[in-house]
Design an enzyme around this catalytic site. Structure first.
Site, PDB file in Angstrom:
ATOM      1  N   ALA A  63       0.866  -1.174   0.000  1.00  0.00           N
ATOM      2  CA  ALA A  63       0.000   0.000   0.000  1.00  0.00           C
ATOM      3  C   ALA A  63       0.903   1.225   0.000  1.00  0.00           C
ATOM      4  CB  ALA A  63      -0.906  -0.018   1.222  1.00  0.00           C
ATOM      5  N   GLY A 108       0.690  -4.987   1.115  1.00  0.00           N
ATOM      6  CA  GLY A 108      -0.504  -5.102   0.276  1.00  0.00           C
ATOM      7  C   GLY A 108      -0.258  -5.882  -1.006  1.00  0.00           C
ATOM      8  N   GLU A 111      -0.525  -9.417  -0.046  1.00  0.00           N
ATOM      9  CA  GLU A 111      -1.954  -9.649   0.220  1.00  0.00           C
ATOM     10  C   GLU A 111      -2.760  -9.764  -1.071  1.00  0.00           C
ATOM     11  OE1 GLU A 111      -1.908  -6.232   2.888  1.00  0.00           O
ATOM     12  OE2 GLU A 111      -2.632  -7.502   4.516  1.00  0.00           O
ATOM     13  N   GLU A 131       4.731  -4.771   7.634  1.00  0.00           N
ATOM     14  CA  GLU A 131       3.957  -3.702   8.266  1.00  0.00           C
ATOM     15  C   GLU A 131       4.391  -3.356   9.688  1.00  0.00           C
ATOM     16  OE1 GLU A 131       2.635  -6.116   6.413  1.00  0.00           O
ATOM     17  OE2 GLU A 131       1.043  -5.320   5.135  1.00  0.00           O
TER      18      GLU A 131
HETATM   19  C1  HXC Z   1       4.865   4.304  -1.640  1.00  0.00           C
HETATM   20  C2  HXC Z   1       6.689   3.346  -2.626  1.00  0.00           C
HETATM   21  C3  HXC Z   1       6.405   2.109  -1.984  1.00  0.00           C
HETATM   22  C4  HXC Z   1       5.262   2.046  -1.138  1.00  0.00           C
HETATM   23  C5  HXC Z   1       8.193   1.876  -3.161  1.00  0.00           C
HETATM   24  N1  HXC Z   1       7.801   3.151  -3.343  1.00  0.00           N
HETATM   25  N2  HXC Z   1       7.365   1.230  -2.336  1.00  0.00           N
HETATM   26  N3  HXC Z   1       5.927   4.424  -2.451  1.00  0.00           N
HETATM   27  N4  HXC Z   1       4.533   3.175  -1.005  1.00  0.00           N
HETATM   28  N5  HXC Z   1       4.879   0.917  -0.536  1.00  0.00           N
HETATM   29  C6  HXC Z   1       8.447   4.182  -4.153  1.00  0.00           C
HETATM   30  C7  HXC Z   1       9.680   4.761  -3.481  1.00  0.00           C
HETATM   31  O1  HXC Z   1       9.319   5.757  -2.551  1.00  0.00           O
HETATM   32  C8  HXC Z   1      10.437   5.320  -4.665  1.00  0.00           C
HETATM   33  O2  HXC Z   1       9.857   6.544  -5.035  1.00  0.00           O
HETATM   34  C9  HXC Z   1      10.141   4.315  -5.768  1.00  0.00           C
HETATM   35  O3  HXC Z   1       8.943   3.622  -5.361  1.00  0.00           O
HETATM   36  C10 HXC Z   1      11.232   3.285  -5.929  1.00  0.00           C
HETATM   37  O4  HXC Z   1      11.490   2.680  -4.671  1.00  0.00           O
HETATM   38  P1  HXC Z   1      12.946   2.620  -3.991  1.00  0.00           P
HETATM   39  O5  HXC Z   1      12.735   2.481  -2.533  1.00  0.00           O
HETATM   40  O6  HXC Z   1      13.796   3.745  -4.459  1.00  0.00           O
HETATM   41  O7  HXC Z   1      13.503   1.261  -4.614  1.00  0.00           O
HETATM   42  P2  HXC Z   1      14.531   0.252  -3.953  1.00  0.00           P
HETATM   43  O8  HXC Z   1      15.658   0.997  -3.277  1.00  0.00           O
HETATM   44  O9  HXC Z   1      14.882  -0.707  -5.004  1.00  0.00           O
HETATM   45  O10 HXC Z   1      13.742  -0.499  -2.808  1.00  0.00           O
HETATM   46  C11 HXC Z   1      12.639  -1.337  -3.142  1.00  0.00           C
HETATM   47  C12 HXC Z   1      11.820  -1.677  -1.858  1.00  0.00           C
HETATM   48  C13 HXC Z   1      11.469  -0.372  -1.128  1.00  0.00           C
HETATM   49  C14 HXC Z   1      12.688  -2.572  -0.946  1.00  0.00           C
HETATM   50  C15 HXC Z   1      10.592  -2.446  -2.286  1.00  0.00           C
HETATM   51  O11 HXC Z   1      10.872   0.532  -2.080  1.00  0.00           O
HETATM   52  C16 HXC Z   1      10.511  -0.579   0.015  1.00  0.00           C
HETATM   53  O12 HXC Z   1      10.913  -1.019   1.091  1.00  0.00           O
HETATM   54  N6  HXC Z   1       9.224  -0.209  -0.198  1.00  0.00           N
HETATM   55  C17 HXC Z   1       8.230  -0.300   0.840  1.00  0.00           C
HETATM   56  C18 HXC Z   1       7.820  -1.719   1.072  1.00  0.00           C
HETATM   57  C19 HXC Z   1       6.774  -1.837   2.199  1.00  0.00           C
HETATM   58  O13 HXC Z   1       7.099  -1.527   3.354  1.00  0.00           O
HETATM   59  N7  HXC Z   1       5.555  -2.264   1.856  1.00  0.00           N
HETATM   60  C20 HXC Z   1       4.482  -2.420   2.808  1.00  0.00           C
HETATM   61  C21 HXC Z   1       3.726  -1.142   2.904  1.00  0.00           C
HETATM   62  S1  HXC Z   1       2.458  -1.239   4.160  1.00  0.00           S
HETATM   63  P3  HXC Z   1      10.756   7.830  -5.386  1.00  0.00           P
HETATM   64  O14 HXC Z   1       9.742   8.906  -5.629  1.00  0.00           O
HETATM   65  O15 HXC Z   1      11.636   8.056  -4.215  1.00  0.00           O
HETATM   66  O16 HXC Z   1      11.519   7.432  -6.609  1.00  0.00           O
HETATM   67  C22 HXC Z   1       1.188  -2.054   3.430  1.00  0.00           C
HETATM   68  C23 HXC Z   1      -0.050  -2.167   4.260  1.00  0.00           C
HETATM   69  C24 HXC Z   1      -1.176  -2.830   3.524  1.00  0.00           C
HETATM   70  O17 HXC Z   1       1.289  -2.535   2.348  1.00  0.00           O
HETATM   71  C25 HXC Z   1      -2.514  -2.613   4.214  1.00  0.00           C
HETATM   72  C26 HXC Z   1      -3.030  -1.259   4.162  1.00  0.00           C
HETATM   73  C27 HXC Z   1      -4.417  -1.108   4.750  1.00  0.00           C
END
Ligand code: HXC
Length: 258
Positions: A63, A108, A111, A131
């Site tokens: 998400a 997400g 999921e 999360e």
């Molecule tokens: C918003 C995201 C994102 C996310 C990546 N991006 N994941 N933006 N939400 N979940 C964006 C980054 O900010 C970045 O934007 C671009 O995508 C590329 O990502 P990088 O981080 O630069 O890439 P990399 O270094 O290769 O790392 C990849 C990654 C990392 C390991 C996947 O992006 C990451 O840890 N993402 C978050 C993963 C996460 O925690 N997901 C769970 C979210 S909570 P810019 O603009 O800087 O280029 C969830 C809850 C669900 O899902 C339920 C909700 C109700």
């Protein structure tokens, strides 16, 4: 619907989450477009649906964290409910769904893959429910579907630790059905979908319904449910053709969904 691409070929729909610049992160607009694509697949009565992510790096990286960062509890509840409604819509599609996991499937994203019937992964795929490291719980069904897929103990370990899982481990614990080299993933998914599409659609949909409804009930009710779905197949032309062809030692004519 630029956030989500929808195409149909040979009775198989492909739904692509199309926000590669943010690793296909799910915000409200993406979720709504995904809901529209899923409704279209149902209306088109396709025989199988593939769900994947645009770009080389991610299926869905979760998400949208930036969008969630300033949410109030009430807004967070609404966001969770929106995602859950759409993911239930995916899960309740009558035809089989295949998650084609080409990269990161975190939070997400994991999921969403769990909402599909089958998960096929690239060797580069990374799964996880990170999360708790963000100060939240899974919110799009992860606490429920991960436990139902890999068992309670492994689901708790994955969710409590927030650790990522590579494709080899995902295969070992039954989180994915098969793993492929990146270039072979989509061809393999299309081949699986084509194989499903060639079978009797009423029977395939009945089998999916029997599994999905039966798993929620006791064994006797589930068996009764199966018998009822089994019986409905005998009102179809496809059953007549499928069995007559066997008896007559010939290939059945293409199934007509009748
Ligand atoms: C918003 C995201 C994102 C996310 C990546 N991006 N994941 N933006 N939400 N979940 C964006 C980054 O900010 C970045 O934007 C671009 O995508 C590329 O990502 P990088 O981080 O630069 O890439 P990399 O270094 O290769 O790392 C990849 C990654 C990392 C390991 C996947 O992006 C990451 O840890 N993402 C978050 C993963 C996460 O925690 N997901 C769970 C979210 S909570 P810019 O603009 O800087 O280029 C969830 C809850 C669900 O899902 C339920 C909700 C109700």
């Amino acid at each position: 619907m630029t956030n989500v691409l929808y195409e149909v070929a040979d009775q198989v729909a492909t739904i692509t989450i199309n926000r590669p610049e943010a690793l296909n992160a799910l915000n409200g607009d993406v979720l709504k477009d995904l809901g529209s694509a899923v409704a279209q697949a149902a209306a088109d009565r396709v025989r199988a649906v593939l769900v994947t992510g645009a770009g080389e790096k991610a299926f869905v990286a979760g998400a949208d964290i930036a969008a969630m960062a300033t949410m109030t509890p009430r807004e967070a509840q609404a966001f969770s409910e929106l995602g859950n409604t759409v993911f239930r819509q995916v899960e309740r599609l009558p035809m089989p769904t295949i998650a084609v996991v080409n990269g990161f499937a975190l939070g997400g994203g994991c999921e969403l893959a769990l909402s599909c019937d089958v998960r096929l992964a690239s060797v580069k795929a990374v799964f996880g429910q990170p999360e708790v490291g963000l100060g939240i719980t899974p919110g799009f069904g992860g606490t429920q579907r991960l436990a139902r897929t890999v068992g309670i103990g492994l689901a708790k370990e994955i969710i409590f630790s927030g650790r990522n899982i590579d494709a080899t481990r995902a295969l070992a614990i039954g989180l994915v059905n098969s793993v492929y080299e990146p270039a072979e993933l989509m061809p393999a998914a299309l081949k699986m979908a084509a194989g499903i599409a060639a079978k009797a659609p009423v029977a395939v949909r009945a089998a999916k319904a029997a599994i999905n409804l039966g798993i929620q009930t006791d064994i006797d009710s589930g068996i009764a449910l199966e018998a009822a779905y089994f019986a409905t197949c005998f009102a179809t032309e496809d059953q007549t053709e499928g069995m007559t062809a066997f008896v007559e030692k010939r290939k059945p004519a293409p199934f007509q969904d009748k």
